[in-house]
Design a protein around this motif. Structure first.
Motif, PDB file in Angstrom:
ATOM      1  N   ASP A 108       0.984  -1.348  -0.226  1.00  0.00           N
ATOM      2  CA  ASP A 108       0.466   0.143   0.215  1.00  0.00           C
ATOM      3  C   ASP A 108       0.755   1.120  -0.492  1.00  0.00           C
ATOM      4  O   ASP A 108       1.727   1.320   0.349  1.00  0.00           O
ATOM      5  CB  ASP A 108      -0.700  -0.097   1.210  1.00  0.00           C
ATOM      6  N   GLY A 109       0.701   2.180  -0.521  1.00  0.00           N
ATOM      7  CA  GLY A 109       0.942   3.186  -1.034  1.00  0.00           C
ATOM      8  C   GLY A 109       0.573   4.446  -0.351  1.00  0.00           C
ATOM      9  O   GLY A 109      -0.156   4.154   0.848  1.00  0.00           O
ATOM     10  N   PHE A 110       1.377   5.823  -0.191  1.00  0.00           N
ATOM     11  CA  PHE A 110       1.518   6.959   0.564  1.00  0.00           C
ATOM     12  C   PHE A 110       0.171   7.446  -0.226  1.00  0.00           C
ATOM     13  O   PHE A 110       0.727   7.924  -0.788  1.00  0.00           O
ATOM     14  CB  PHE A 110       2.553   7.307   0.464  1.00  0.00           C
ATOM     15  N   HIS A 111      -0.810   8.030   0.405  1.00  0.00           N
ATOM     16  CA  HIS A 111      -2.234   8.380  -0.413  1.00  0.00           C
ATOM     17  C   HIS A 111      -3.233   9.656   1.074  1.00  0.00           C
ATOM     18  O   HIS A 111      -2.643   8.901   2.004  1.00  0.00           O
ATOM     19  CB  HIS A 111      -3.158   7.533  -0.128  1.00  0.00           C
ATOM     20  N   PRO A 112      -2.120  10.367   0.807  1.00  0.00           N
ATOM     21  CA  PRO A 112      -2.349  11.460   1.146  1.00  0.00           C
ATOM     22  C   PRO A 112      -3.493  11.766   1.631  1.00  0.00           C
ATOM     23  O   PRO A 112      -4.744  12.196   1.210  1.00  0.00           O
ATOM     24  CB  PRO A 112      -1.814  13.186   1.058  1.00  0.00           C
ATOM     25  N   THR A 113      -4.400  12.523   3.139  1.00  0.00           N
ATOM     26  CA  THR A 113      -5.386  12.999   4.039  1.00  0.00           C
ATOM     27  C   THR A 113      -5.608  14.647   3.394  1.00  0.00           C
ATOM     28  O   THR A 113      -6.044  15.992   4.874  1.00  0.00           O
ATOM     29  CB  THR A 113      -5.368  11.538   4.486  1.00  0.00           C
TER      30      THR A 113
END
Length: 228
Positions: free
Chosen positions: A159-164
């Motif tokens: 799972d990659g980096f998914h910004p919020t």
């Protein structure tokens, strides 16, 4: 109704010298510019696994201090754990370094590594930050930052980096670039992610996602609020 925000204490935790500015340099500069008290913790000595020269430890420390001065950081704290070997260090020892700094600084906002990346030192620091910022720590908000040349090299099976969360750093991008330039031992030529051109391109890309000229991206880890 106008709401006045009181100055906050901010801590950015990085495994190695330069992680702090790569991931959150513009945001730290923004905090400092608005009157917040900003601290940086570097957990490892950042040198021995990469350079066969003990003098590099002090060189990295001096680069970190110069970077901090350019960003407006008040204090850089050093943990001195072994570079690139935190997966061999007992978890409680890494915890202790981060816990001691959190107890000393008493931050309300903490920035740390993401776990969605390839560097195992970064994984260890993320895990220990969660321990150090548990509910009785007084920390209200924890955010994970991306680290160019590490977060973006995660393979397709992870799972990659998914910004919020996006922070507008348009007015502080040049300060971030100047801060990173203090790390002469870490800068690379374009198109390496640790180059000025790549850092500016990343800020522009994150800014486009947020509707501003330049941004840094984070993933919200924890937020504890009183009133909504």
């Amino acid at each position: 109704m106008t709401r006045t925000v009181a100055p906050r204490t901010v801590l950015c935790v990085g495994a190695h010298p330069d992680d702090e500015v790569l991931g959150a340099g513009g945001t730290l500069a923004a905090h400092a510019a608005q009157g917040d008290e900003v601290h940086v913790l570097i957990v490892t000595e950042g040198s021995t696994a990469q350079y066969d020269d003990p003098s590099y430890v002090e060189r990295k420390r001096e680069e970190a201090r110069v970077c901090a001065d350019r960003l407006g950081v008040e204090t850089v704290h050093f943990g001195d754990l072994p570079d690139m070997r935190l997966d061999d260090v007992p978890h409680v020892e890494v915890n202790a370094v981060v816990e001691e700094c959190v107890a000393s600084v008493e931050p309300s906002v903490v920035y740390t590594h993401s776990r969605q990346e390839v560097n195992r030192d970064h994984h260890a620091v993320y895990d220990s930050t969660l321990v150090a910022t548990r509910p009785d720590s007084g920390v209200e908000r924890v955010l994970a930052y991306e680290t160019p040349s590490s977060t973006d090299w995660v393979g397709g099976g992870t799972d990659g980096f998914h910004p919020t969360v996006y922070v507008d750093v348009t007015d502080h991008l040049d300060t971030k670039i100047a801060g990173f330039a203090a790390y002469e031992s870490e800068t690379r030529a374009f198109p390496h992610p640790r180059s000025e051109e790549s850092l500016r391109a990343r800020a522009t890309m994150r800014g486009a996602a947020a509707g501003v000229s330049a941004a840094e991206a984070f993933r919200l880890v924890t937020e504890r609020r009183g009133a909504p």
